[in-house]
Enzyme design. Structure first.
Site, PDB file in Angstrom:
ATOM      1  N   HIS A   1       0.841  -1.191   0.000  1.00 36.84           N
ATOM      2  CA  HIS A   1       0.000   0.000   0.000  1.00 36.84           C
ATOM      3  C   HIS A   1       0.878   1.245   0.000  1.00 36.84           C
ATOM      4  O   HIS A   1       2.033   1.209   0.432  1.00 36.84           O
ATOM      5  CB  HIS A   1      -0.926   0.022   1.219  1.00 36.84           C
ATOM      6  CG  HIS A   1      -1.863  -1.136   1.280  1.00 36.84           C
ATOM      7  ND1 HIS A   1      -3.084  -1.169   0.626  1.00 36.84           N
ATOM      8  CD2 HIS A   1      -1.745  -2.334   1.907  1.00 36.84           C
ATOM      9  CE1 HIS A   1      -3.680  -2.319   0.856  1.00 36.84           C
ATOM     10  NE2 HIS A   1      -2.898  -3.045   1.635  1.00 36.84           N
TER      11      HIS A   1
ATOM     12  N   CYS B   1       1.942   4.771   1.411  1.00 35.78           N
ATOM     13  CA  CYS B   1       1.883   5.543   2.650  1.00 35.78           C
ATOM     14  C   CYS B   1       1.979   7.021   2.305  1.00 35.78           C
ATOM     15  O   CYS B   1       2.973   7.471   1.736  1.00 35.78           O
ATOM     16  CB  CYS B   1       3.022   5.133   3.585  1.00 35.78           C
ATOM     17  SG  CYS B   1       3.096   6.143   5.086  1.00 35.78           S
TER      18      CYS B   1
ATOM     19  N   CYS C   1       3.255   4.472  12.044  1.00 39.11           N
ATOM     20  CA  CYS C   1       3.229   4.683  13.492  1.00 39.11           C
ATOM     21  C   CYS C   1       3.948   5.990  13.846  1.00 39.11           C
ATOM     22  O   CYS C   1       5.154   6.113  13.616  1.00 39.11           O
ATOM     23  CB  CYS C   1       3.902   3.515  14.206  1.00 39.11           C
ATOM     24  SG  CYS C   1       3.900   3.679  16.002  1.00 39.11           S
TER      25      CYS C   1
ATOM     26  N   CYS D   1       7.001   3.787   8.844  1.00 39.80           N
ATOM     27  CA  CYS D   1       5.983   2.835   8.419  1.00 39.80           C
ATOM     28  C   CYS D   1       6.316   1.465   8.972  1.00 39.80           C
ATOM     29  O   CYS D   1       7.468   1.022   8.906  1.00 39.80           O
ATOM     30  CB  CYS D   1       5.919   2.774   6.890  1.00 39.80           C
ATOM     31  SG  CYS D   1       4.497   3.624   6.223  1.00 39.80           S
TER      32      CYS D   1
END
Length: 362
Positions: free
Chosen positions: A137, A139, A153, A159
């Site tokens: 995916h 980010c 986070c 990531c």
């Protein structure tokens, strides 16, 4: 351009604020425990030695795993998932989504991808200009496509994905043990200071707050760690929990689950002696993953033993047909076998191709 550049710089600096906060709390907890508790408060030498040895073991493992989680770069898709120069130019010229999808299907026919969008389209990142591998995916915070992305986070300013998910789990586990040990060993002195059994020295403030901080962080981390242990057992990411991956036969939140034991090995590796160390041992390459689903020839209709046609996802859909990769077979090992269709099925349709099916033991 200048204001936007300054804004990005400010965002990068502010992104480190949560990490700096955690670092300051950890540094203070080290001082409060080692100096104020062990040196100035505890009178028994044997008790001091035992507490300091166990404390430093948990402290080193906690800091080591936290460091690895922060500074391990997220893994991105390899160049084979990028469009060729000709395909990229043709894709950008096309205005119709159908034509663009045809270009993507042609480029993805030899790639190890088995998931699509909810609308059965090839998953493509316009920002990174590449075909997304399964479980990958984009980010928005890191501005890259991350392999097996779980979440971004803020507490690690990174990531959490394929390259550092094991480190993140160990960080949660060791921080949990660190907080539990500190709270448990400080408790008796917390009670003594609270009831004024010990004289009110400058250590009283540090010991009282050390217990409250350790207990508070323990409770908050426990729920997060329990949730991620459940995710590992199910072989899901946080993203997949809220949006199930779509395979040829529809969305399946358990599509990548191989059973608890194999799911655990996929994250921590084959050698158990390295499981508790923050060194990379995860299986695979992050681009393709073994699934529990049956992989069939997409151009042919599957005929059951009762000669009933199986459900098809659409005759115009093109999917990769090559078998499981070498990294996938490491997990499946003896549980996979190749089965060819019988002679009765060959006569159902003249000139029909043989079907190759991977059957997995549940």
């Amino acid at each position: 351009m200048a204001p936007s550049h300054v804004l990005k710089c400010c965002q990068k600096v502010l992104a480190w604020v949560p990490v700096a906060f955690i670092a300051l709390v950890v540094a203070w907890s080290y001082y409060a425990y080692v100096v104020e508790l062990c040196v100035f408060t505890i009178s028994s030498t044997a008790e001091k030695v035992v507490y300091l040895v166990v404390f430093h073991l948990s402290f080193v493992m906690f800091v080591w795993s936290y460091w690895k989680t922060i500074f391990t770069s997220p893994a991105s898709p390899s160049n084979e998932f990028c469009l060729s120069k000709a395909d990229k130019e043709q894709y950008e010229k096309e205005e119709r989504p159908e034509s663009q999808q045809e270009i993507l299907r042609r480029a993805a026919k030899d790639l190890p991808i088995y998931t699509t969008t909810a609308s059965r389209a090839i998953r493509y990142c316009d920002r990174c200009q590449l075909i997304k591998p399964d479980r990958c995916h984009h980010c928005s915070a890191c501005d890259i496509c991350v392999l097996k992305m779980d979440h971004h986070c803020p507490w690690v300013n990174n990531c959490v994905g394929f390259s550092n998910y094991k480190f993140f789990l160990l960080f949660l586990m060791y921080s949990l043990l660190y907080c539990l040990f500190v709270a448990a060993t400080v408790l008796q002195y917390f009670i003594k200071f609270w009831t004024n059994e010990l004289p009110g020295t400058h250590a009283k403030f540090h010991v009282l707050f050390l217990f409250f901080v350790a207990a508070m962080f323990f409770i908050s981390i426990l729920s997060l760690f329990s949730y991620h242990c459940w995710l590992v057992g199910k072989n899901r990411s946080t993203i997949e929990t809220f949006r199930a991956p779509t395979f040829r036969n529809g969305p399946d939140k358990n599509g990548f689950s191989l059973g608890c034991s194999k799911n655990l090995r996929e994250v921590f590796g084959d050698e158990k002696k390295y499981w508790l160390l923050p060194i990379f041992t995860s299986l695979g390459d992050g681009c393709n993953f073994p699934t529990r689903l049956v992989i069939m020839d997409p151009e042919q209709l599957t005929v059951s033993s009762q000669n009933e046609p199986a459900k098809s996802s659409g005759a115009n859909q093109s999917f990769p047909t090559r078998p499981l990769s070498e990294s996938q077979n490491r997990l499946l090992a003896s549980d996979s076998q190749w089965v060819e269709s019988g002679p009765e099925e060959e006569n159902v349709k003249s000139g029909a191709k043989k079907h190759i099916i991977v059957s997995l033991e549940s």
